[in-house]
Design a protein around this motif. Structure first.
Motif, short mmCIF file in Angstrom:
data_model
loop_
_atom_site.label_atom_id
_atom_site.label_comp_id
_atom_site.label_asym_id
_atom_site.label_seq_id
_atom_site.Cartn_x
_atom_site.Cartn_y
_atom_site.Cartn_z
N SER A 160 0.85 -1.20 0.00
CA SER A 160 0.00 0.00 0.00
C SER A 160 0.88 1.25 0.00
O SER A 160 1.99 1.23 0.56
CB SER A 160 -0.88 0.02 1.25
N PRO A 161 0.41 2.33 -0.60
CA PRO A 161 -0.87 2.48 -1.30
C PRO A 161 -0.81 2.18 -2.79
O PRO A 161 -1.79 2.41 -3.49
CB PRO A 161 -1.19 3.95 -1.06
N SER A 162 0.31 1.66 -3.29
CA SER A 162 0.44 1.45 -4.73
C SER A 162 -0.51 0.37 -5.26
O SER A 162 -1.11 0.52 -6.32
CB SER A 162 1.89 1.09 -5.09
N ARG A 163 -0.67 -0.73 -4.51
CA ARG A 163 -1.55 -1.81 -4.96
C ARG A 163 -2.88 -1.84 -4.20
O ARG A 163 -3.91 -2.19 -4.77
CB ARG A 163 -0.84 -3.17 -4.85
N TYR A 164 -2.84 -1.52 -2.93
CA TYR A 164 -4.06 -1.56 -2.11
C TYR A 164 -4.32 -0.20 -1.49
O TYR A 164 -3.40 0.49 -1.07
CB TYR A 164 -3.92 -2.59 -0.99
N ASP A 165 -5.60 0.16 -1.43
CA ASP A 165 -6.01 1.35 -0.71
C ASP A 165 -5.93 1.06 0.79
O ASP A 165 -6.41 0.03 1.26
CB ASP A 165 -7.44 1.72 -1.11
N LEU A 166 -5.34 1.97 1.54
CA LEU A 166 -5.12 1.72 2.96
C LEU A 166 -6.42 1.57 3.75
O LEU A 166 -6.48 0.82 4.72
CB LEU A 166 -4.27 2.82 3.57
N THR A 167 -7.46 2.26 3.33
CA THR A 167 -8.74 2.11 4.02
C THR A 167 -9.31 0.71 3.78
O THR A 167 -9.87 0.10 4.70
CB THR A 167 -9.75 3.18 3.55
N ASP A 168 -9.13 0.18 2.57
CA ASP A 168 -9.55 -1.20 2.31
C ASP A 168 -8.76 -2.18 3.16
O ASP A 168 -9.30 -3.17 3.67
CB ASP A 168 -9.35 -1.54 0.83
N VAL A 169 -7.46 -1.90 3.33
CA VAL A 169 -6.63 -2.77 4.17
C VAL A 169 -7.13 -2.72 5.62
O VAL A 169 -7.16 -3.75 6.31
CB VAL A 169 -5.15 -2.35 4.09
N TYR A 170 -7.55 -1.55 6.06
CA TYR A 170 -8.07 -1.44 7.42
C TYR A 170 -9.34 -2.25 7.59
O TYR A 170 -9.56 -2.89 8.64
CB TYR A 170 -8.32 0.02 7.80
N TYR A 171 -10.21 -2.27 6.59
CA TYR A 171 -11.42 -3.09 6.66
C TYR A 171 -11.04 -4.56 6.85
O TYR A 171 -11.70 -5.30 7.59
CB TYR A 171 -12.25 -2.93 5.39
N LEU A 172 -9.98 -4.99 6.17
CA LEU A 172 -9.51 -6.36 6.35
C LEU A 172 -8.98 -6.56 7.76
O LEU A 172 -9.25 -7.57 8.41
CB LEU A 172 -8.42 -6.68 5.31
N MET A 173 -8.21 -5.59 8.24
CA MET A 173 -7.68 -5.67 9.61
C MET A 173 -8.81 -5.83 10.63
O MET A 173 -8.70 -6.60 11.59
CB MET A 173 -6.86 -4.43 9.93
N GLU A 174 -9.92 -5.13 10.43
CA GLU A 174 -11.04 -5.22 11.37
C GLU A 174 -11.57 -6.65 11.50
O GLU A 174 -12.08 -7.04 12.55
CB GLU A 174 -12.16 -4.29 10.94
N MET A 175 -11.45 -7.43 10.42
CA MET A 175 -11.95 -8.81 10.44
C MET A 175 -11.04 -9.76 11.21
O MET A 175 -11.47 -10.83 11.62
CB MET A 175 -12.08 -9.33 9.00
N LEU A 176 -9.80 -9.37 11.42
CA LEU A 176 -8.80 -10.29 11.96
C LEU A 176 -8.81 -10.29 13.48
O LEU A 176 -7.84 -9.93 14.14
CB LEU A 176 -7.42 -9.92 11.41
#
Length: 251
Positions: A160-176
């Motif tokens: 991130s942020p070149s391949r993934y949007d950091l906010t999208d990554v945070y949504y994934l983090m919330e699931m973990l």
């Protein structure tokens, strides 16, 4: 001859491939392979690479075949690994892309980039997280090498942020919610990327995960100096990082 190829057929998942080198080690001569092609048992899809006629090899099936038959080193990582483990918050539009980490030498076979497969291939070579947190999993009759969720989310941050949007990554983090604190600790201590470590800790604390409290932050080197993930973003003093406003405003 029929019994021999039938036995091989039963052992080969329809999403996989067959390598000449492996066929020869398994007792098939070059002349037999040619005969199987003439009899339309096999089809050549690249130099030294075959499939059973009628099969539909997938990218993951091909990678699993290379690993089994040629000891190819790789692992499926980042969001691709999280998706395989059941963590995904959105449906990708169009053909999905698999992020695959591999050594610089040997690289993944070049023909994979040009082949018409079910997924696009994004090959990444990086050692900043070390070799910890890589696992084996069953996938449609094949064995895949993938990043654990603990490692995969760090790889998402790395890309991130070149391949993934950091906010999208945070949504994934919330699931973990059930990451293994001991493995997270090991990965953070072994990583050479200050940027990844700071952002990971910021996201984990923001998500209020219970496992965060079990980390020993005193053993994790976070370096010095500000690290930026966004121009004109918001400064997070606790971790000395600059992040996108959208992420900072996320509750």
């Amino acid at each position: 001859m029929g019994t021999k190829i039938n036995k091989l057929r039963q052992q080969t998942p329809p999403n996989g491939i067959l390598l000449t080198s492996w066929l020869e080690k398994s007792g098939f001569s070059r002349s037999e392979i040619s005969q199987y092609m003439k009899s339309e048992w096999l089809q050549r899809i690249s130099t030294g690479v075959y499939q059973f006629t009628g099969d539909t090899p997938s990218l993951y099936g091909i990678l699993a075949s290379y690993q089994k038959q040629a000891d190819l080193k790789y692992h499926i990582g980042a969001a691709s690994a999280l998706e395989l483990k059941g963590f995904s918050h959105y449906i990708a539009m169009g053909k999905p892309t698999a992020v695959v980490f591999s050594p610089i030498r040997p690289p993944l076979p070049k023909w994979l980039n040009d082949a018409e497969l079910d997924m696009n291939l994004a090959e990444v070579s990086s050692k900043v997280i070390g070799d910890t947190g890589i696992e084996q999993m069953d996938y449609l009759g094949q064995t895949l090498t993938v990043s654990s969720p603990e490692r995969a989310i760090m790889e998402c941050i790395l890309l991130s942020p070149s391949r993934y949007d950091l906010t999208d990554v945070y949504y994934l983090m919330e699931m973990l919610t059930s990451l293994r604190a001991s493995l997270v600790q090991q990965l953070l201590e072994g990583s050479s990327s200050v940027k990844v470590k700071r952002m990971f800790l910021y996201m984990a604390e923001k998500a209020r995960h219970r496992w965060f409290a079990r980390l020993d932050l005193s053993r994790i080197s976070l370096g010095s100096g500000t690290r930026s993930f966004a121009k004109g973003g918001v400064k997070v003093n606790a971790y000395d990082i600059v992040i996108p406003k959208e992420l900072a405003d996320k509750k």
